[in-house]
Design a protein around this motif. Sequence first.
Motif, mmCIF file in Angstrom:
data_model
loop_
_atom_site.group_PDB
_atom_site.id
_atom_site.type_symbol
_atom_site.label_atom_id
_atom_site.label_comp_id
_atom_site.label_asym_id
_atom_site.label_seq_id
_atom_site.Cartn_x
_atom_site.Cartn_y
_atom_site.Cartn_z
ATOM 1 N N VAL A 141 6.407 12.628 -22.220
ATOM 2 C CA VAL A 141 5.298 13.347 -21.584
ATOM 3 C C VAL A 141 5.425 14.823 -21.953
ATOM 4 N N THR A 143 3.551 18.633 -21.359
ATOM 5 C CA THR A 143 2.623 19.326 -20.466
ATOM 6 C C THR A 143 2.425 20.759 -20.936
ATOM 7 N N GLN A 150 -3.227 21.990 -15.723
ATOM 8 C CA GLN A 150 -2.253 21.517 -16.709
ATOM 9 C C GLN A 150 -2.869 20.430 -17.573
ATOM 10 N N THR A 152 -1.707 17.289 -19.713
ATOM 11 C CA THR A 152 -0.552 16.397 -19.829
ATOM 12 C C THR A 152 -0.877 15.283 -20.811
ATOM 13 N N SER A 154 0.740 11.802 -22.251
ATOM 14 C CA SER A 154 1.762 10.764 -22.028
ATOM 15 C C SER A 154 1.701 9.749 -23.166
#
Length: 185
Positions: A141, A143, A150, A152, A154
């Motif tokens: 992950v 960020t 934010q 992010t 994944s």
Amino acid sequence: MRTVAGLICIVLLAGCEARSETSATPPTPAPLPKFSFRGMVSGETTLVQARDDLKIVEQCRPSSDEIAVYCDLVGFSLADRPVLDEFVSFKDAKFSGMILETSAEDFDHHIQALKQAYGLPCQVDSEPLQNAFGAQFSGDVATWCFDQGQLTFSRHMRDNVQNSELVFQPTLPPSPAKPYSAESL
């Protein structure tokens, strides 16, 4: 003689204290940048601008709670690779968030494109994921931090390890306190 030695000691100690105070002050962090994506800027670009001027959103619909409006992106790919599912959200008629799903096979390609667009992530984590059959996957992950939220990315979605997920989540301001009144009881 004793007085002179005492004065020297006091002067030296004061100098040490002054130096330790200035070195203990942390530097002021640089302000975080605004999040922008395909010409839309978080908290600034309106739904009308995104739809009519940028021509980047279509098929808009209210959220179930009618707090936001969700729209699909028009003819969209990410770093020249297909996007499997996507939507952007507008709150108070301004761009506020997005979710994109891509193939997990394209994660390394996409992470390089995101680094090129936004710089190095402010946080990188990795935790192993395991499905019900015992297969393990890398839970990478990354960020990126922005002034209003934010971004992010994944490697694997929790409910579908074949897909990656890119999410811009706004930082929500605290709800204003409601004034107390006898009617609210």
